[in-house]
Design a protein around this motif. Structure first.
Motif, PDB file in Angstrom:
ATOM      1  N   VAL A   1      -5.217   0.999   5.060  1.00 57.52           N
ATOM      2  CA  VAL A   1      -6.487   1.316   4.390  1.00 57.52           C
ATOM      3  C   VAL A   1      -6.766   2.804   4.604  1.00 57.52           C
ATOM      4  O   VAL A   1      -6.296   3.387   5.585  1.00 57.52           O
ATOM      5  CB  VAL A   1      -7.690   0.489   4.933  1.00 57.52           C
ATOM      6  CG1 VAL A   1      -7.556  -0.982   4.616  1.00 57.52           C
ATOM      7  CG2 VAL A   1      -7.890   0.706   6.421  1.00 57.52           C
TER       8      VAL A   1
ATOM      9  N   SER B   1     -11.543  -5.912  -6.474  1.00 56.84           N
ATOM     10  CA  SER B   1     -10.236  -5.973  -7.151  1.00 56.84           C
ATOM     11  C   SER B   1      -9.531  -7.310  -6.882  1.00 56.84           C
ATOM     12  O   SER B   1      -8.642  -7.711  -7.611  1.00 56.84           O
ATOM     13  CB  SER B   1      -9.350  -4.808  -6.718  1.00 56.84           C
ATOM     14  OG  SER B   1      -8.901  -5.001  -5.400  1.00 56.84           O
ATOM     15  N   HIS B   2      -9.936  -7.971  -5.787  1.00 55.55           N
ATOM     16  CA  HIS B   2      -9.386  -9.298  -5.474  1.00 55.55           C
ATOM     17  C   HIS B   2     -10.279 -10.414  -6.032  1.00 55.55           C
ATOM     18  O   HIS B   2     -10.045 -11.591  -5.736  1.00 55.55           O
ATOM     19  CB  HIS B   2      -9.295  -9.503  -3.951  1.00 55.55           C
ATOM     20  CG  HIS B   2      -8.171  -8.748  -3.303  1.00 55.55           C
ATOM     21  ND1 HIS B   2      -8.370  -7.533  -2.689  1.00 55.55           N
ATOM     22  CD2 HIS B   2      -6.864  -9.027  -3.162  1.00 55.55           C
ATOM     23  CE1 HIS B   2      -7.215  -7.114  -2.193  1.00 55.55           C
ATOM     24  NE2 HIS B   2      -6.286  -7.997  -2.466  1.00 55.55           N
TER      25      HIS B   2
ATOM     26  N   SER C   1     -15.018  -2.118  -3.177  1.00 57.69           N
ATOM     27  CA  SER C   1     -14.102  -1.823  -4.305  1.00 57.69           C
ATOM     28  C   SER C   1     -12.831  -2.639  -4.165  1.00 57.69           C
ATOM     29  O   SER C   1     -12.329  -3.201  -5.149  1.00 57.69           O
ATOM     30  CB  SER C   1     -13.734  -0.338  -4.335  1.00 57.69           C
ATOM     31  OG  SER C   1     -14.881   0.431  -4.455  1.00 57.69           O
ATOM     32  N   ASN C   2     -12.321  -2.706  -2.949  1.00 56.65           N
ATOM     33  CA  ASN C   2     -11.097  -3.462  -2.700  1.00 56.65           C
ATOM     34  C   ASN C   2     -11.308  -4.961  -2.920  1.00 56.65           C
ATOM     35  O   ASN C   2     -10.509  -5.621  -3.583  1.00 56.65           O
ATOM     36  CB  ASN C   2     -10.603  -3.177  -1.270  1.00 56.65           C
ATOM     37  CG  ASN C   2      -9.288  -3.868  -0.979  1.00 56.65           C
ATOM     38  OD1 ASN C   2      -8.415  -3.964  -1.839  1.00 56.65           O
ATOM     39  ND2 ASN C   2      -9.141  -4.377   0.229  1.00 56.65           N
TER      40      ASN C   2
ATOM     41  N   ALA D   1       0.831  -1.209   0.000  1.00 57.59           N
ATOM     42  CA  ALA D   1       0.000   0.000   0.000  1.00 57.59           C
ATOM     43  C   ALA D   1       0.866   1.260   0.000  1.00 57.59           C
ATOM     44  O   ALA D   1       0.509   2.262  -0.625  1.00 57.59           O
ATOM     45  CB  ALA D   1      -0.927  -0.007   1.204  1.00 57.59           C
TER      46      ALA D   1
ATOM     47  N   SER E   1     -11.691  -3.745   7.882  1.00 56.48           N
ATOM     48  CA  SER E   1     -11.096  -3.856   6.528  1.00 56.48           C
ATOM     49  C   SER E   1      -9.685  -4.430   6.598  1.00 56.48           C
ATOM     50  O   SER E   1      -9.307  -5.273   5.785  1.00 56.48           O
ATOM     51  CB  SER E   1     -11.018  -2.484   5.854  1.00 56.48           C
ATOM     52  OG  SER E   1     -12.285  -1.956   5.669  1.00 56.48           O
TER      53      SER E   1
ATOM     54  N   GLU F   1      -8.231  -7.858   4.959  1.00 57.04           N
ATOM     55  CA  GLU F   1      -7.050  -7.784   4.087  1.00 57.04           C
ATOM     56  C   GLU F   1      -5.952  -8.740   4.594  1.00 57.04           C
ATOM     57  O   GLU F   1      -5.311  -9.445   3.815  1.00 57.04           O
ATOM     58  CB  GLU F   1      -6.533  -6.331   4.088  1.00 57.04           C
ATOM     59  CG  GLU F   1      -5.338  -6.061   3.206  1.00 57.04           C
ATOM     60  CD  GLU F   1      -5.688  -5.934   1.737  1.00 57.04           C
ATOM     61  OE1 GLU F   1      -6.858  -5.732   1.425  1.00 57.04           O
ATOM     62  OE2 GLU F   1      -4.763  -6.087   0.909  1.00 57.04           O
TER      63      GLU F   1
ATOM     64  N   ILE G   1     -15.492   1.553  -0.011  1.00 50.66           N
ATOM     65  CA  ILE G   1     -14.050   1.249  -0.092  1.00 50.66           C
ATOM     66  C   ILE G   1     -13.819  -0.259   0.022  1.00 50.66           C
ATOM     67  O   ILE G   1     -13.051  -0.835  -0.760  1.00 50.66           O
ATOM     68  CB  ILE G   1     -13.270   2.022   1.004  1.00 50.66           C
ATOM     69  CG1 ILE G   1     -13.323   3.523   0.726  1.00 50.66           C
ATOM     70  CG2 ILE G   1     -11.810   1.555   1.072  1.00 50.66           C
ATOM     71  CD1 ILE G   1     -12.770   4.395   1.836  1.00 50.66           C
TER      72      ILE G   1
END
Lengths: 265, 199
Positions: free
Chosen positions: A247, B154-155, B150-151, A23, B107, B111, B147
């Motif tokens: 994030v 993308s995965h 969207s993330n 990131a 989030s 992740e 958010i």
């Protein structure tokens, strides 16, 4: 007078030092521009050392020689902080890609251990000593944790400026990308303890604790980075076994300063 | 609208990267959870990340065990147990978030699990939007969903956001309609009804 090369390299074409922190590399449009000296600043417990160690481990994995100069803590203790990483391999140290030096050992070699204040000459000797290590070991990534502790023994703004300028110039001339850790107190309205470091550094990565309705969030913000376009937004980070994760900080339609929505510390 | 019985078939027709709002009545709740954690991932190399802010992961684990559902590929992000002082020990497969107000940390834990346990396919369940809305302002909640989805998209992750029909709210429905690809109302087996609402 010898001709100097003043040709301008466009930001996009500058070679990047990929931090390996996915990131952060995205925030920096591909990584830290190679040879930049970056101030990683924040109060205690914000993740400065962990982030810097990860930067070195990823460099060592890419077979770049990486050096951690520890000023405040014993480097053996530092090792305990990187062992939990899933991507850390002891062979990185054994094969010499990742090395640690305790600055008191350098002070000892230079006869500075007992000095409470360094002279300009001694500052030059210290930088020359670091340069020798960087050159002899072809160090491409370097972390000093922390420059604030080194500056503590320089006392005057003039000496601090001299030390920071010469150190950064020397590292840059050898193509070494460096993270210089700066410690500030939570209430500090600036990016470095002495105010000098932030002006000289090529980049500033600000790490902090944000209190929001009783929750304490770790945050990261790239305030400045010469040689690249970058996001200046604030991110929330987590220190995990797979590395630093980031994030975007949620704003909830905009938090006004002083509205009680959030407080940096 | 789809019946609980017809839900697995509907789920199988989804494309990777889909974000689906599932409006569920209380009586169908556990059957929907079974469909998402067992029938949907069955016979696929799929990891399920179950994010709960409604009931503790311990309770859900208890239910899954009672139904004899394998938890080998299920990871929990539990945002409720800390708050209720129910997180004295960390069981295997459970990651705690201190509070459902720490949306960024939810989030981050998702992740983390995606990176820590790489899988061919991933499903993320948010249970539920209603309980998150108790603790969070709707503006920050919609920003979080936007958010996060969207993330996850993308995965190529499947994302399911549960809402409970009994806690119907137009604002929540609008929020889900804005961020999700599909909005499916799940009706109990004995009720008749038409097909789901396409967004």
């Amino acid at each position: 007078m010898a001709d100097k090369d003043y040709s301008i390299i466009p930001d996009k074409e500058r070679e990047r030092c990929v931090t390996g922190i996915e990131a952060l590399d995205t925030i920096l449009n591909g990584g830290i521009p190679r040879s930049n000296s970056v101030l990683v600043t924040g109060s205690c417990g914000t993740g400065k050392t962990t982030l810097s160690l990860e930067f070195l481990v990823h460099g060592a994995i890419k077979e770049e020689n990486c050096l951690f100069i520890s000023v405040t803590e014993d480097s053996k203790k530092m090792l305990n902080n990187i062992v939990p990483y899933d991507f850390f391999d002891q062979s990185l140290i054994e094969e010499g890609n990742l090395s640690f030096i305790d600055i008191p050992d350098l002070y000892d070699e230079l006869g500075l251990l007992e000095k409470s204040e360094f002279s300009f000459k001694e500052i030059d000797e210290l930088i020359a000593k670091i340069e020798k290590i960087v050159v002899e070991n072809d160090i491409k990534r370097l972390v000093i944790d922390s420059v604030t502790s080194v500056c503590f023994q320089l006392k005057t703004e003039e000496k601090i400026r001299d030390f920071m300028l010469h150190l950064m110039k020397m590292l840059s001339s050898h193509g070494c990308t460096s993270l210089l850790i700066s410690e500030i107190s939570p209430e500090e309205p600036r990016y470095s303890q002495y105010g000098v470091e932030e002006a000289i550094a090529d980049g500033i990565i600000m790490m902090g604790n944000l209190e929001r309705q009783g929750d304490l969030l770790r945050t990261l913000q790239v305030v400045k980075m010469r040689g690249t376009d970058h996001s200046r937004a604030k991110y929330v980070l987590d220190l995990t076994a797979v590395g630093v994760l980031l994030v975007p900080l949620l704003k909830g339609g905009g938090v006004k300063a002083g509205s009680g929505g959030g407080k940096d510390g | 609208m789809v019946s609980v019985q017809g839900l697995p078939e509907k789920l199988d027709s989804l494309e990777p990267g889909s974000a689906v709002a599932l409006k569920v009545d209380v009586d169908s709740y556990f059957e929907v959870i079974t469909a998402l954690t067992d029938k949907f991932p069955r016979n696929r190399e799929m990891q399920v990340i179950y994010t709960t802010s409604t009931i503790s992961s311990a309770t859900i684990i208890h239910v899954l065990d009672a139904f004899d559902i394998s938890r080998d590929n299920i990871q929990f992000v539990d945002a409720v147990s800390y708050m209720t002082m129910g997180a004295s020990k960390q069981p295997e497969g459970v990651t705690f978030v201190e509070s459902p107000t720490m949306l960024e940390n939810i989030s981050l834990k998702i992740e983390y699990l995606l990176k820590k346990y790489p899988a061919d396919e991933n499903t993320v369940i948010i249970d539920s939007i209603d309980s998150l809305s108790i603790h969070n302002d709707n503006r920050i909640l919609s920003e979080f969903l936007h958010i996060l989805i969207s993330n996850l998209r993308s995965h190529d992750c499947f994302t399911f956001i549960l809402s409970v029909s009994e806690q119907d709210s137009e604002e929540i429905d609008n929020m889900l309609a804005m961020v999700c690809d599909d909005f499916i109302e799940v009706r109990p087996e004995n009720e008749s009804g038409s097909t789901e609402v396409e967004m």
